[in-house]
Motif scaffolding. Structure first.
Motif, short mmCIF file in Angstrom:
data_model
loop_
_atom_site.label_atom_id
_atom_site.label_comp_id
_atom_site.label_asym_id
_atom_site.label_seq_id
_atom_site.Cartn_x
_atom_site.Cartn_y
_atom_site.Cartn_z
N LYS A 193 48.95 33.14 47.18
CA LYS A 193 49.51 34.45 47.55
C LYS A 193 50.92 34.68 46.99
CE LYS A 193 46.60 36.50 50.51
NZ LYS A 193 45.50 35.65 50.04
N MET A 246 52.39 35.47 41.40
CA MET A 246 51.32 35.84 40.46
C MET A 246 51.35 34.95 39.22
SD MET A 246 52.63 39.27 38.58
CE MET A 246 51.58 39.01 37.19
N ARG A 287 49.14 32.14 39.83
CA ARG A 287 47.72 32.51 39.70
C ARG A 287 47.32 32.59 38.23
NH1 ARG A 287 49.16 36.35 43.75
NH2 ARG A 287 48.84 38.15 42.39
N THR A 320 35.30 35.25 39.71
CA THR A 320 34.81 36.57 40.11
C THR A 320 35.71 37.16 41.19
OG1 THR A 320 32.62 35.75 39.63
CG2 THR A 320 32.77 37.83 40.81
N LEU A 329 38.81 38.58 39.66
CA LEU A 329 38.67 39.84 38.93
C LEU A 329 39.21 41.00 39.75
CD1 LEU A 329 35.10 39.55 37.38
CD2 LEU A 329 37.26 39.57 36.18
N ASP A 330 39.27 40.83 41.07
CA ASP A 330 39.76 41.90 41.94
C ASP A 330 41.18 41.62 42.41
OD1 ASP A 330 39.50 44.32 43.02
OD2 ASP A 330 38.10 43.76 44.62
N LYS A 342 45.21 41.78 42.84
CA LYS A 342 45.98 43.04 42.93
C LYS A 342 46.87 43.24 41.72
CE LYS A 342 49.72 41.09 45.72
NZ LYS A 342 50.55 41.25 46.89
N LYS A 343 47.12 42.20 40.94
CA LYS A 343 47.96 42.37 39.75
C LYS A 343 47.08 42.43 38.50
CE LYS A 343 51.67 42.62 40.06
NZ LYS A 343 52.38 43.86 40.45
N ARG A 344 47.42 43.38 37.62
CA ARG A 344 46.60 43.62 36.45
C ARG A 344 46.64 42.44 35.47
NH1 ARG A 344 48.48 48.54 35.25
NH2 ARG A 344 47.03 49.57 36.66
N LEU A 345 47.81 41.85 35.36
CA LEU A 345 47.94 40.73 34.41
C LEU A 345 47.02 39.58 34.81
CD1 LEU A 345 51.79 40.69 33.89
CD2 LEU A 345 50.06 41.19 32.18
N ARG A 384 44.26 39.92 36.53
CA ARG A 384 42.89 40.35 36.26
C ARG A 384 42.54 40.13 34.80
NH1 ARG A 384 43.99 45.08 39.87
NH2 ARG A 384 44.31 46.43 38.08
N VAL A 413 39.49 37.94 33.30
CA VAL A 413 38.45 38.41 32.39
C VAL A 413 38.29 37.42 31.23
CG1 VAL A 413 37.91 40.17 30.67
CG2 VAL A 413 38.66 40.85 32.94
N ARG A 461 36.75 34.21 32.46
CA ARG A 461 35.33 34.36 32.77
C ARG A 461 34.52 34.35 31.48
NH1 ARG A 461 31.02 37.50 34.25
NH2 ARG A 461 30.33 37.20 36.40
N GLN A 462 35.06 35.01 30.48
CA GLN A 462 34.36 35.10 29.21
C GLN A 462 34.11 33.70 28.62
OE1 GLN A 462 36.35 37.89 26.80
NE2 GLN A 462 34.92 37.72 25.11
#
Lengths: 1139, 148
Positions: A1076, A1079, A1082, A1112, A1115-1116, A1118-1121, A1123, A1127, A1130-1131
């Motif tokens: 938490k 970021m 994360r 997965t 992917l949700d 809260k920070k775009r970076l 996410r 992605v 995951r790829q």
């Protein structure tokens, strides 16, 4: 002759087309070796291979020929008889007719043609025979890519190596090459084709030669490539579009015979809608015009002007995208080239204006524009808005572009343009009424600026070009119109820049005009000395003007800086040239005194700041300016400071002194060079400060912290760059001040070599003096410290643990550590009687000074008063610095200090256990216990030891540094930390050691961590699972993740270790993906997960579903970076399923 | 037996320079999903044919709904369904599962618009398509990064 049958067998095996390729190549190599060491001769070979060379089976014949051709290639450096070469040449030229064995025939012919004279080259007759047979028999464009390339290479050999022989073939060879390159599509071949055409043109320069005759056909072939459209894949590393484009440009420029077709083609492409086509057309047109010369181009000037004009007008409309801006640049540069061509070889005579320029100046739009300017001047139309008319903008630029083309063009442009401005302007200047503002009307302002800018650029290119004949430099006739207009121009620009022009754009224009006039190179300047002085003064005034917006001020400062840099450059370059024409009118003598005067007079903080900033910017690259500024600013600052300190007033005067001090320490002195003259000036400033402080009447003057912080910086940056002599001077003066203070203010008596420890009370009241001396000591060279060092050490140790501002105790601790780091001792021991050795010094500092304070905490078993804790924290900080100082010089006692830190951490663990008997029920206490100040500083101390600090204990502060000391310290600390963790059973209390480890990692190079990979890696993993418990540990956690990722990308060792821990890595990283508090953690966790995919498949695949589930969820985030990272992660993980 | 390509030589568009936003690193603010983000995801693979632009994407973060409208290269583009499928697969992989994705052909841009739209929103057919190894391979190739 035992080998004879065997080499024949090799021939057989090479000719056998069904055999494996490696075997064939090996056979050829064997034969080639035999030929090279003359075991067999070429004749023998031909005799044996004859049956293959003349075989009726196409494949066998081709193989036989290939063998001969490749062997010839290998024999390139081997001398051969002329008769042999002749028969080979005849043979190969004959074989060119044989379609089935064409490729080997080409290879063989090339090998023959490439032979050099000293080893026997092909005779001219044979060259012609090969050439003729080739031209007659081979239809190049019907062949495959590889064969076409060989054919073009053959032509290359003929043209480049046997030009004179091939020239006799004349028409045939030209036609042959035209046919060979017509319709070529492969970029590799195209590049060769371009080279061929270039050489062909060079070979047949005659105006009635075959190339001239075929110029149209050649051009038609070439023009089909224009503009080059070639989009190789992005990762492609071969020929690029630029290679092709510049090669084509070179061919086009090669002869003016192309002129009639070229310009039609370019102009047609210019009217296309494709931006890249336009860009290329403009670029080619400019370059071709320059190479073709005026005669060839003159008939196209009309068309060129019309097309360029419409393009230029179009480009002034509306907002441009980046490509359009590029097109505009290219259009004007093309125009400049064309004007330059039209003035080639013309001298300035009033009739001799170039055709293109004539067209431009007589153009209806231009005439109307000039008429408008004239009318506005006559009617004195005041300036209230700058014309937004696109035509006016474009015409201004056109005039500017023409002015920078050549001296003659510049002369005509300026003469014509100013003739519309000057006559009326002259009368207005005489009347000098209020309407003087309207001298340059709004319509003409842009054009005026552009023209001056163009002339300026031309003057610079002339002055920079050393090879230029001195005519251009000495004959200043082309500058005459500007010189004549200069008084009026200057007056107008000043009006705009300084006077009452209300609109920003006019002020900007005025400043820009002044800048252009001030930055002409000294040898080619249209303005006189007095005028230059006026210009520089006005720029200064405009900068100082408070009512101006910051944009205009910045612009004026930029103008002054440009002028200043130009002066510096010319003064550097023209050492052996005669002294500058201009006397003392330059930035140094005109602007700087004014700015310095303004500093004296300034009454508020904001303008002063910008003034000081400007002075710093001006002095940054110029030693002369720096000297003046240092002398002027340093001059009376210390006496003023003294007065202020005595009176205790806090007014603007004091603030001004502080601002100047900050500027000196932060922006000006750091650029001084060691040993330079301005270094002396900086040293004088510091000495003045000491003297002033020394002369203050009493030792009890209180200096507030905000005053002595800038003083400390000033002293530190000055000392750090001084020579030994200056350093000892500064130190001696400081000590004198300190001792006088102490004897007059207190009863403390310190004879010069007295080693008595000054008590904390004695320091009180003159802490600022100690802090300043500490700032001196931090940067001293080791050799400067002598008799006083023991005294100083005791002083700093006692100050570092006194009850003073943290700034003072910290700097005292840093100074003490620096002393220990630079402590020089005689090899023979203490033969000088009273100077103690390093070991004794360490005892004084550590065992008598700081250690007892720390021991109190250790003995206190977790319960101690706050004052004890505060002292302990300071002592630990000082000890950490000492540890660093000792580690840097390779002293063994650093391990004792590190041991002490470990004991401190240990005591934290026990305190933790006691304070928290049951983990489950008192969260609050757990927080408390994990945040003890002593524990924190002990953790940080590991980082302090291995990290670099800029203001103390660094190379720039003259510290002693042994290489690899960080690595050594890291390695020595690793085992104790691992052991400590093992001993402490319960997991939460291990956290102190993990923090310490992360802190240690933060400063160590990861190479060191990798060499100890076996121990480090599991420790990192354990750290990850422990540190994620408390949110305040996110920095340490990040450190651990960075270390982990460096293992994961290390091919040599790190990855093999990591592969053994895939499952445990994944279990630790997955919770961190949801961490938490940070970021960055994360993100880094996801990056580590993505890097894991690179480990062996069998280890990675089993954890796939576990990881995918975690990603997965991310992917949700809260920070775009985060996410985005998820992605990508995951790829890579989803890609491994298909294995 | 390879059928001839309908649009054998498509116009390959230069990727337009777009406003690049600086991402905040402030832990307390929340970055909502928006059209630009979805567009970024899609532009990693199939943007250079100008099939999708930023304006064709609607995102409703609250109700977890994304609608992408794409424009096939030519009216009779037989690849329309494949392009749509690619977009669906890409978004399926890059968006959190809570999102419902709607993919449509832009009005009047395709001869059999209704049929393509129906096919693209039919869950069963999408699932079936993704079990066809040939189709999956084609989609994978489409989705490879441009410089990959």
């Amino acid at each position: 002759m035992a080998g004879s049958s065997s080499w024949i067998a090799h021939i057989d095996s090479f000719v056998d087309a069904d055999g494996p390729e490696t075997k064939q190549a090996a056979s050829r190599d064997v034969i080639s070796k035999l030929l090279l060491n003359e075991t067999i001769t070429l004749q023998q070979l031909v005799v044996v291979a004859g049956k293959y060379l003349t075989s009726s089976d196409n494949t066998i014949r081709a193989r036989g020929l290939l063998l001969l051709a490749e062997l010839l290639h290998d024999l390139a450096e081997k001398p051969l008889e002329d008769s042999a070469i002749h028969s080979l040449a005849t043979f190969f030229s004959d074989r060119l007719k044989d379609w089935h064995s064409l490729r080997p025939a080409l290879i063989g012919s090339i090998a023959l043609l490439k032979r050099q004279k000293r080893v026997g080259a092909v005779q001219s007759e044979d060259v012609k025979a090969i050439g003729k047979s080739f031209v007659d028999e081979v239809e190049v464009q019907a062949l495959s890519q590889r064969d076409r390339m060989l054919s073009l290479e053959l032509y290359e050999c003929l043209l480049f190596l046997h030009g004179s022989s091939i020239k006799e073939m004349g028409f045939d060879v030209v036609v042959g090459i035209i046919a060979a390159i017509d319709g070529e599509k492969d970029p590799r071949n195209i590049l060769i084709a371009f080279r061929l055409v270039e050489q062909l043109i060079a070979l047949f320069p005659e105006p009635d030669g075959p190339v001239k005759e075929n110029a149209k056909s050649i051009f038609d072939i070439l023009s089909s490539y224009f503009p080059i459209t070639y989009n190789p894949p992005q990762a492609h590393r071969g020929i690029t579009r630029e290679d092709l484009s510049s090669a084509l440009l070179k061919v086009f420029c090669a002869t003016s015979w192309f002129a009639p077709f070229c310009f039609t083609e370019f102009l047609e492409k210019l009217s296309s809608t494709l931006q890249s086509a336009k860009l290329d057309a403009l670029r080619y047109m400019g370059h071709c015009a320059l190479s073709f010369g005026p005669e060839a181009v003159s008939m196209f000037f009309g068309d060129i002007w019309i097309s360029l004009k419409s393009e230029m007008f179009r480009l002034e409309d509306g907002i441009l995208d980046p490509k359009d801006v590029q097109i505009r640049e290219e259009a004007y540069s093309c125009f400049t080239h064309c004007v330059e061509v039209s003035h080639k070889d013309r001298i300035i005579k009033d009739q001799a204006m170039g055709e293109l320029l004539k067209l431009v100046l007589e153009d209806l739009d231009m005439v109307y524009f000039l008429g408008q300017v004239k009318m506005d001047v006559e009617q004195r139309n005041g300036i209230d808005y700058l014309s937004a008319d696109s035509k006016v903008k474009a015409l201004g630029r056109i005039l500017g572009a023409a002015a920078r083309a050549s001296t003659a063009a510049c002369y005509f442009v300026t003469k014509t343009y100013f003739s519309y401005l000057i006559p009326s302007v002259g009368s207005a200047a005489e009347s000098s009424g209020p309407l003087v503002e309207a001298i340059i009307p709004a319509t003409g302002l842009r054009a005026t600026l552009q023209i001056l800018e163009g002339a300026n650029r031309l003057a610079h290119s002339l002055a920079d070009d050393c090879n230029r004949s001195s005519d251009d430099l000495t004959s200043r006739r082309w500058l005459e119109p500007i010189t004549e207009a200069a008084p009026v121009l200057i007056k107008c620009f000043i009006q705009f820049a300084v006077g009452g022009a209300t609109k920003m754009e006019f002020s900007t224009a005025g400043v820009a005009g002044l800048q252009t006039l001030a930055t002409f190179p000294a040898v080619l300047s249209p303005v006189s000395e007095e005028q230059l002085e006026t210009v520089l003064t006005s720029l200064t005034v405009s900068f100082l003007d408070k009512s101006r917006g910051s944009d205009v001020k910045d612009q004026a400062l930029g103008a002054i800086l440009t002028a200043s840099n130009l002066e510096e450059r010319t003064s550097n370059f023209s050492v052996d040239e005669p002294p500058r024409k201009r006397g003392k009118v330059d930035v140094l003598h005109t602007v700087i005194p004014k700015l310095l005067g303004a500093v004296q007079e300034s009454q508020s903080a904001e303008p002063l700041k910008s003034l000081l900033h400007a002075l710093a910017a001006l002095s940054k690259h110029r030693e002369a300016v720096r000297l003046i500024v240092l002398q002027a600013l340093g001059d009376d600052i210390s006496s003023k400071l003294g007065r202020k300190l005595v009176s205790g007033d806090r007014d603007f005067e004091l603030e001004k002194i502080l601002l100047i001090l900050r500027s000196l320490g932060g922006e000006i002195i750091p650029f001084c060079e060691v040993g330079s003259i301005d270094q002396m000036a900086a040293c004088d400033v510091v000495m003045d400060v000491w003297r002033t402080l020394g002369s203050l009447c009493d030792g009890l003057v209180y200096i507030p912290i905000d005053i002595f912080l800038p003083l400390m910086t000033l002293v530190r940056v000055t000392v750090q760059k001084c020579t030994e002599k200056l350093q000892s001077m500064i130190l001696a003066e400081g000590l004198r001040v300190l001792k006088r203070k102490s004897s007059s203010g207190h009863m403390m008596t310190n004879e010069p070599n007295g080693c008595e420890a000054p008590s904390a009370e004695a320091v009180e009241g003159r802490e600022w003096c100690v802090a300043l001396i500490a700032s001196v000591v931090v940067g001293l060279l080791p050799s400067v410290l002598s008799a006083e060092k023991e005294y100083l050490l005791r002083l700093f140790v006692s100050t570092s643990i006194a009850d003073l501002e943290p700034v003072i105790t910290d700097v005292a601790a840093q100074a003490a550590a620096s002393l220990l780091n630079k402590w020089q001792e005689d090899k023979l021991g203490r033969n000088q009687g009273d100077i103690c050795t390093l070991d004794e010094a360490v005892v004084i500092a550590v065992e008598e000074g700081w250690l007892p304070r720390v021991e109190k905490v250790l003995a206190g078993n977790g319960s101690y008063p706050e004052s004890v804790e505060k002292l302990a924290v300071r002592s630990v900080y000082a000890l950490a610095l000492t540890g660093k100082a000792l580690a840097m010089r390779g002293h063994s006692r650093v391990s004792e200090i590190a041991g002490l830190m470990l004991r401190l951490l240990q005591s934290q663990t026990t305190a933790f256990k006691r304070g928290k008997p049951n983990i489950l029920d008192s969260e609050g206490k757990l927080e408390e216990a994990s945040q003890s100040a002593v524990g924190k500083i002990a953790v940080e101390s590991f980082g302090i030891i291995v990290k670099d600090h800029s203001t103390f204990l660094s190379k720039s502060q003259n510290a002693t540094v042994k290489p690899l000391y960080k690595q050594r310290f890291f390695t020595s600390m690793l085992s104790p930390l691992v052991e400590a963790v093992r001993v402490v059973g319960n997991q939460p209390s291990r956290i102190w050691f993990h923090r310490a480890f992360a802190s240690l990692l933060s400063g160590t190079s990861l190479v060191a961590a990798l060499t100890e990979a076996q121990k480090v890696f599991p420790f990192i993993l354990e750290g990850l699972s422990t540190l994620c418990l408390y949110p305040e540990d996110s920095d340490y956690l990040l450190q651990m993740l960075l270390a982990l990722s460096s293992f994961l990308v290390d091919e040599n060792r790190g990855r093999s270790i990591a592969a053994e821990y895939v499952q445990s890595m994944v279990t630790r990283l997955i919770p961190l993906v949801q961490y938490k508090s940070s970021m960055v953690v994360r993100e880094s966790a996801l990056q580590c997960l993505a890097a894991i995919v690179g480990l062996p498949f069998t280890r990675v695949f089993p954890v796939k579903s576990q990881v995918m589930k975690a990603i997965t969820a991310a992917l949700d985030d809260k920070k775009r970076l985060v996410r985005g990272e998820a992605v990508r992660c995951r790829q890579v993980w989803s890609a491994i399923s298909s294995k | 037996m390879t059928p001839g390509l309908i649009n054998a030589n498509p116009v390959v568009h230069e990727t337009k320079a777009r406003s690049v936003r600086t991402e905040s690193t402030d832990e307390n603010s929340v970055d909502e999903f928006d059209a630009l983000e979805i567009f970024d995801i899609l532009s990693q693979s199939c943007n250079h044919l100008n099939v999708v632009s930023e304006d064709d994407i609607d995102v409703d973060n609250k109700s977890s709904h994304v609608r992408v409208t794409f424009t096939p290269t030519v009216q009779h583009c037989s690849m329309a369904t494949v392009i749509g499928l690619c977009i669906r697969v890409k978004l399926m992989r890059c968006l959190p599962p809570r999102f419902k994705v709607d993919i449509r052909v832009a009005p009047d841009s395709h001869a059999s618009e209704a049929a393509v739209n129906k096919q693209l929103s039919d869950k069963e057919r999408v699932a079936a398509a993704l079990e066809n190894p040939h189709l999956v391979e084609m989609v994978e190739r489409c989705l490879q990064e441009r410089d990959g």
